[in-house]
Each structure stands twice: as structure tokens, then as C-alpha cells.
Enzyme design. Structure first.
Site, PDB file in Angstrom:
ATOM      1  N   GLY A 160      18.048  -2.985  48.684  1.00 45.46           N
ATOM      2  CA  GLY A 160      17.378  -4.191  49.163  1.00 45.46           C
ATOM      3  C   GLY A 160      18.352  -5.113  49.865  1.00 45.46           C
ATOM      4  O   GLY A 160      19.218  -5.715  49.216  1.00 45.46           O
TER       5      GLY A 160
ATOM      6  N   VAL B  44      18.401 -11.493  52.264  1.00 43.79           N
ATOM      7  CA  VAL B  44      19.551 -12.408  52.225  1.00 43.79           C
ATOM      8  C   VAL B  44      20.351 -12.272  50.927  1.00 43.79           C
ATOM      9  O   VAL B  44      21.577 -12.138  50.946  1.00 43.79           O
ATOM     10  CB  VAL B  44      19.086 -13.864  52.409  1.00 43.79           C
ATOM     11  CG1 VAL B  44      20.246 -14.832  52.190  1.00 43.79           C
ATOM     12  CG2 VAL B  44      18.521 -14.065  53.812  1.00 43.79           C
TER      13      VAL B  44
ATOM     14  N   GLY C  24      20.451  -9.771  48.727  1.00 40.54           N
ATOM     15  CA  GLY C  24      21.066  -8.457  48.616  1.00 40.54           C
ATOM     16  C   GLY C  24      22.302  -8.320  49.488  1.00 40.54           C
ATOM     17  O   GLY C  24      23.353  -7.840  49.042  1.00 40.54           O
TER      18      GLY C  24
ATOM     19  N   ALA D 158       9.703  -8.869  43.242  1.00 39.18           N
ATOM     20  CA  ALA D 158       9.211  -8.558  41.899  1.00 39.18           C
ATOM     21  C   ALA D 158       7.820  -7.948  41.949  1.00 39.18           C
ATOM     22  O   ALA D 158       7.086  -8.088  42.930  1.00 39.18           O
ATOM     23  CB  ALA D 158       9.196  -9.826  41.051  1.00 39.18           C
TER      24      ALA D 158
ATOM     25  N   GLY E 101      21.575 -19.123  42.229  1.00 36.74           N
ATOM     26  CA  GLY E 101      22.580 -19.717  43.096  1.00 36.74           C
ATOM     27  C   GLY E 101      22.185 -19.682  44.549  1.00 36.74           C
ATOM     28  O   GLY E 101      22.858 -20.228  45.408  1.00 36.74           O
TER      29      GLY E 101
ATOM     30  N   HIS F 113      15.316 -21.143  33.222  1.00 39.21           N
ATOM     31  CA  HIS F 113      16.204 -21.828  34.168  1.00 39.21           C
ATOM     32  C   HIS F 113      15.391 -22.362  35.345  1.00 39.21           C
ATOM     33  O   HIS F 113      15.534 -23.515  35.759  1.00 39.21           O
ATOM     34  CB  HIS F 113      17.280 -20.851  34.667  1.00 39.21           C
ATOM     35  CG  HIS F 113      17.989 -21.285  35.924  1.00 39.21           C
ATOM     36  ND1 HIS F 113      17.404 -21.188  37.171  1.00 39.21           N
ATOM     37  CD2 HIS F 113      19.214 -21.828  36.128  1.00 39.21           C
ATOM     38  CE1 HIS F 113      18.236 -21.663  38.091  1.00 39.21           C
ATOM     39  NE2 HIS F 113      19.335 -22.047  37.474  1.00 39.21           N
ATOM     40  N   ASN F 114      14.506 -21.517  35.896  1.00 38.36           N
ATOM     41  CA  ASN F 114      13.706 -21.939  37.036  1.00 38.36           C
ATOM     42  C   ASN F 114      12.727 -23.049  36.668  1.00 38.36           C
ATOM     43  O   ASN F 114      12.466 -23.950  37.464  1.00 38.36           O
ATOM     44  CB  ASN F 114      12.957 -20.747  37.627  1.00 38.36           C
ATOM     45  CG  ASN F 114      13.862 -19.840  38.432  1.00 38.36           C
ATOM     46  OD1 ASN F 114      15.078 -19.844  38.266  1.00 38.36           O
ATOM     47  ND2 ASN F 114      13.278 -19.039  39.307  1.00 38.36           N
TER      48      ASN F 114
ATOM     49  N   GLU G 209      14.666 -26.107  36.578  1.00 44.44           N
ATOM     50  CA  GLU G 209      14.927 -26.449  37.987  1.00 44.44           C
ATOM     51  C   GLU G 209      13.739 -27.209  38.584  1.00 44.44           C
ATOM     52  O   GLU G 209      13.915 -28.209  39.285  1.00 44.44           O
ATOM     53  CB  GLU G 209      15.192 -25.158  38.763  1.00 44.44           C
ATOM     54  CG  GLU G 209      15.506 -25.328  40.224  1.00 44.44           C
ATOM     55  CD  GLU G 209      15.640 -23.974  40.919  1.00 44.44           C
ATOM     56  OE1 GLU G 209      14.975 -23.786  41.958  1.00 44.44           O
ATOM     57  OE2 GLU G 209      16.386 -23.109  40.416  1.00 44.44           O
TER      58      GLU G 209
ATOM     59  N   ARG H  72     -12.435 -33.543  14.378  1.00 42.47           N
ATOM     60  CA  ARG H  72     -12.631 -32.105  14.282  1.00 42.47           C
ATOM     61  C   ARG H  72     -13.437 -31.744  13.031  1.00 42.47           C
ATOM     62  O   ARG H  72     -14.278 -30.837  13.055  1.00 42.47           O
ATOM     63  CB  ARG H  72     -11.284 -31.375  14.273  1.00 42.47           C
ATOM     64  CG  ARG H  72     -10.510 -31.486  15.579  1.00 42.47           C
ATOM     65  CD  ARG H  72      -9.157 -30.781  15.511  1.00 42.47           C
ATOM     66  NE  ARG H  72      -9.331 -29.332  15.546  1.00 42.47           N
ATOM     67  CZ  ARG H  72      -8.916 -28.506  14.611  1.00 42.47           C
ATOM     68  NH1 ARG H  72      -8.309 -28.974  13.520  1.00 42.47           N
ATOM     69  NH2 ARG H  72      -9.087 -27.206  14.716  1.00 42.47           N
TER      70      ARG H  72
END
Length: 491
Positions: free
Chosen positions: A11, A14, A16, A78, A131, A187-188, A191, A448
Site C-alpha cells: 500500500g 501517502v 505507506g 480498513a 502522526g 487516541h483518535n 484527538e 422508574r
């Protein structure tokens, strides 16, 4: 005969391309393959020219170009494309070879692939790579999970190509099966939260103080020299300085306010919901992107719905700037606290035994959320590896104590001036809920029980109770299965 390569990369988009160049620059020979042969040829004739990069035109040639035990890394979209490549590559591999997925795969897909290939004797690694374009080339943050034996085989390469902070590579083994991709997913999500919080700080400063881009650039540059020092704050200052050559305006002012997303934020929310973990800051950030995408609808609504009559700000400018700074800092702490709690819940659910200090350490460099602040998180988990919530570490408790008043000033100012600040507000609401010994959920439990006989507990004695709320019967302690109400059961 072609010299065999240390590692192969499938792959050549960019990320890769840049990873291949990074590996080669660190002394490793790399075989490359792309489904479109012209892409491979162009890469090796331009950026890869004169380097220890071997182009291949078929999967068979690619696998044949690798030293045994083979190490092959996929940097592809993915989903189904990953399964397609695996189906083509695996028949050509041998027991003991290593296959790595460096894309943003859903962690459950990685778990499935790991267990399938483990049965075939192939070491499978799901590796989060963060990154962006620059990180891939100069040193990313790497979050490998899956086969421990496979990781040890690729570690000499991965630890060398990763970003380095204080002499420590931003690459550590995360845990078995899907752990690496799960950590990258969270992490995302963090972010998303970081970016939205910064956008809300910008919105308050721009709309309340009516600051120009050059003033905002100076403020964010100053913030980047203090506790908020981070990649995202740094690039935000740079963004405000960029001029548009067509209009001579600040470029940020001519960019359409319509944000996109690739799915990792949504996956984070779905995982949190399934594990009953609150990640309200990240949730607010994802929802903010969703509503931003409805640009046409918002423009139409702006002509119909009543607008806030915004008064000219008459307070102290510097004090509001500091209040927004403190709100950003406190909200950021909450966002990370929520993210780390989600990692903890997943670690327990999937038996990953995640090391939170390791995670904070590898996020200090290379990745998008890299920040000086992460050193403090690393230190917090060094003090207490089983820390349940980051807010309870004394360092962060002290910061919240110092910033709390300004945090409220920033949020209330946003509300008074009609500036949407959903992530600031959600973060503060989470803090106010988490610090409260008693919440109004007692009323909720009564509701409830009223409409669905869902029962409740009491504060003065143990047991499970149900009340006939319309009649005059005393509360009934439940020892048998709870009664079925004739009224609407609800929920």
C-alpha cells in the site's frame, strides 16, 4: 537474484510511502507493493530512487523479496480490503512469519484476524500508527498489539522508526489480539475531543472579544509556551497566521465550517456505550462535527430562529483570555480522564492488561495528540498504576482546583453570548457529576419504579424496594423477582 529485504510494505498511499522511506532511512531494506503497479513504479523512480527499496509487481514477487522469517506490513484502507489482501498473502506465508496491519482497522476485526491467523501459525499484529504524513516519515507513535512473539521480531525496526522522546521510542507492546488498534481508536477519540475544545476556545475569543486571526495567533503561540504546549496548539497558532492569496484574508476565515470524520470517533462512542463508560467530551466533539456537516440546514435555520443579541464585551479582555485558557486545560484533563477510563474498562473486558503509563509515554511524541501534558499523565500512573480516574491524582486535582472558577466563567460567558461550547459544557458537567456525593438519580429511580416497578434501594437500610405510588400501601421489600406493573413498563 534480487537482494531480499528486511521488511515489506503493501500500500503506497501517502502513509505507506512515508513509512517505507522512514524504514529505509533508519538502515532497513524495504520491499514495496501496490495493487496499481504504476504507483509502485512512480514511487521507486522518484522519492524512492537510489534507496534500498525494492519494487514488486505481484504479491508472489513481493513475498519472495522478503527475508525469512518474513515481515510484511499492510497500509491499506480498513475493512474488506484488509481481508482481501490477507486472503492473497497468507497462502504464500510460512509458519513463524509476521503480518502487520498498520491501518485504522476496527479492533473487533483485528481480534478476528488475529485468532484466525494464530491457528495457521502466522504472527498477526494490529498496529495503531499516529502522526499523519509527517509522523510516518520522521517518526510516528506506534501502538502494536497482537502476537507478542511477532512483536519481538519487528521491535528492532519499529522502535527505531518511531518518534523518540527523551531517548525513549514512542513504541511499546500494547497487549494481545486487538489491543493496539483499540488504543489507537481511543487516541483518535481523544484527538476529536482536543480539536473540538480548541475550536470552542477559538469561538469564544472570536465571537465575544471579536479578535482577529493575528491576535488569536499570538494568544495560541503564547499558550503553547506553557501548560498547554502541544502539537495541536502549535499548529493552531500557525493556522491563524496563514493568509489566503486570493482574498488577502486569514485563510481560516474563508474555509467552510463543515467538518468530516472517518469513523474512529463513532467507534469510540459505541465501545464506551457497550461498556457503560462516560466519554461525554468525546461524544460532544463527535456531535459537533455531525451538526457542522448540516451547513445548509443551519444557514436556513439562522434566518428563522431567534438570534442572541450579543452585547459588546465590557469586561477585562486578558481575564477572559485566561478564563478560556483554564477552561481548555481543565476540559482537556477531563477528556483524557474519560479516555483512560475507557481503556481501563476494555482492558478488563478483553483481558489485555493494558499499561496506562506505557500508553501515555508513547503518546508524548509522533502522534497528533502529543503534548507536554502527557508527561504528567505518565507520572500519575507511575505513582498509582491502578489509578481509576485521572482526576483523582493529586497533580490533576490541584489543577482543577485552580482552574475551576475560570472554567465556569468561560462556560457561562459562552452561554450568555450565545456561543455553542458543547465540549466545554460536557466536560464541566462530567466534573460536577463526578464530584457530587449525591445526584438527582434518586428521583429518577422513583420515576422508574412508578411507571415500571423497576424497584429502588434506600439510603437508610439495605434491600430492594417497590412502592405502590398511587395507593396508600407501605413500601414493599422485594425478595422475589420484581413485580410486573400493570402500568406502562417502560425501559
Amino acid at each position: 537474484m534480487t537482494m531480499q529485504s528486511d521488511i515489506g510494505l503493501i500500500g503506497l498511499a501517502v502513509m505507506g510511502e512515508n513509512l517505507a522511506l522512514n524504514m529505509e532511512s533508519k538502515g532497513f531494506s524495504v520491499a514495496v507493493f501496490n495493487r496499481t503497479t504504476a504507483v509502485t513504479e512512480k514511487f521507486t523512480a522518484t522519492r524512492g530512487k537510489g534507496k534500498k527499496i525494492t519494487p514488486t509487481s505481484t504479491i508472489e514477487e513481493f513475498i519472495g523479496a522478503l527475508k525469512r522469517p518474513r515481515k510484511a506490513m499492510m497500509m491499506i484502507k480498513a475493512g474488506k480490503p484488509v481481508d482481501q489482501v490477507i486472503s492473497e498473502v497468507v497462502p504464500l506465508l510460512e509458519k513463524g512469519d509476521v503480518l502487520i496491519d498498520g491501518g485504522n482497522s476496527l479492533f473487533t476485526d483485528t481480534q478476528r484476524r488475529f485468532h484466525d491467523l494464530e491457528g495457521k501459525g502466522i504472527h498477526y499484529i494490529g498496529c495503531g500508527v499516529s502522526g499523519g504524513e509527517e509522523g510516518a516519515l520522521k517518526g510516528p507513535s506506534l501502538m502494536p498489539g497482537g502476537s507478542r512473539e511477532g512483536y519481538e521480531m519487528i521491535a528492532p525496526i519499529f522502535r527505531k522508526i518511531a518518534a523518540q522522546v527523551d531517548g525513549e521510542p514512542c513504541c511499546r507492546y500494547m497487549g494481545p489480539d486487538g489491543a493496539g488498534h483499540y488504543v489507537k481508536m481511543v487516541h483518535n477519540g481523544i484527538e476529536y475531543g482536543d480539536m473540538q475544545l480548541i475550536c470552542e476556545a477559538y469561538a469564544i475569543l472570536k465571537n465575544v472579544l471579536r479578535l482577529e486571526a493575528k491576535d488569536l495567533a499570538d494568544i495560541f503561540a503564547q499558550w503553547n509556551r506553557g501548560a498547554l504546549e502541544s502539537y495541536l496548539i502549535e499548529i493552531t497558532a500557525e493556522i491563524f497566521r496563514k493568509r489566503d492569496p486570493d482574498t488577502a484574508k486569514a485563510l481560516v476565515d474563508v474555509i467552510l465550517d463543515k467538518a468530516g470524520q472517518k469513523g474512529t470517533g463513532l467507534w469510540t462512542l459505541q465501545s464506551a456505550l457497550s461498556q457503560s463508560v462516560v466519554i461525554s467530551t468525546i461524544n460532544a466533539a463527535v456531535e459537533a462535527r455531525v451538526i457542522s456537516s448540516r451547513k445548509g440546514e443551519r444557514v436556513a435555520a439562522s434566518k428563522i430562529l431567534p438570534q442572541q443579541q450579543v452585547p459588546t464585551f465590557s469586561g477585562n479582555r486578558d481575564e477572559l483570555v485566561q478564563a478560556v485558557h483554564d477552561a481548555l486545560y481543565a476540559s482537556k484533563i477531563v477528556s483524557y480522564a474519560q479516555g483512560m477510563e475507557l481503556l481501563g474498562a476494555a482492558s478488563t473486558a478483553y483481558n489485555w492488561n493494558l499499561n496506562f503509563g506505557d500508553i501515555a509515554t508513547i503518546w508524548r511524541g509522533g502522534c497528533i495528540i502529543r503534548a507536554k501534558f502527557l508527561n504528567r499523565i505518565t507520572e500519575a500512573y507511575a505513582r498509582d498504576p491502578k489509578l481509576h480516574n485521572l482526576l483523582l491524582d493529586q497533580y490533576f486535582t490541584d489543577i482543577i482546583a485552580k482552574t475551576q472558577r475560570n472554567w465556569r466563567v468561560a462556560v457561562s460567558t459562552a452561554i450568555n453570548y450565545g456561543v455553542a461550547a458543547p465540549a466545554f459544557s460536557a466536560s464541566l458537567a462530567y466534573f460536577d457529576s463526578y464530584r457530587s456525593a449525591r445526584l438527582p438519580a434518586n428521583l429518577l429511580q422513583a420515576q422508574r419504579d412508578f411507571f415500571g416497578a423497576h424497584t429502588y434501594e434506600r439510603i437508610d437500610k439495605p434491600g430492594i424496594f417497590h412502592t405502590d405510588w398511587i395507593g396508600d400501601q407501605p413500601a414493599q421489600e422485594i425478595t422475589e423477582p420484581k413485580p410486573t406493573s400493570k402500568r406502562h413498563a417502560g425501559e
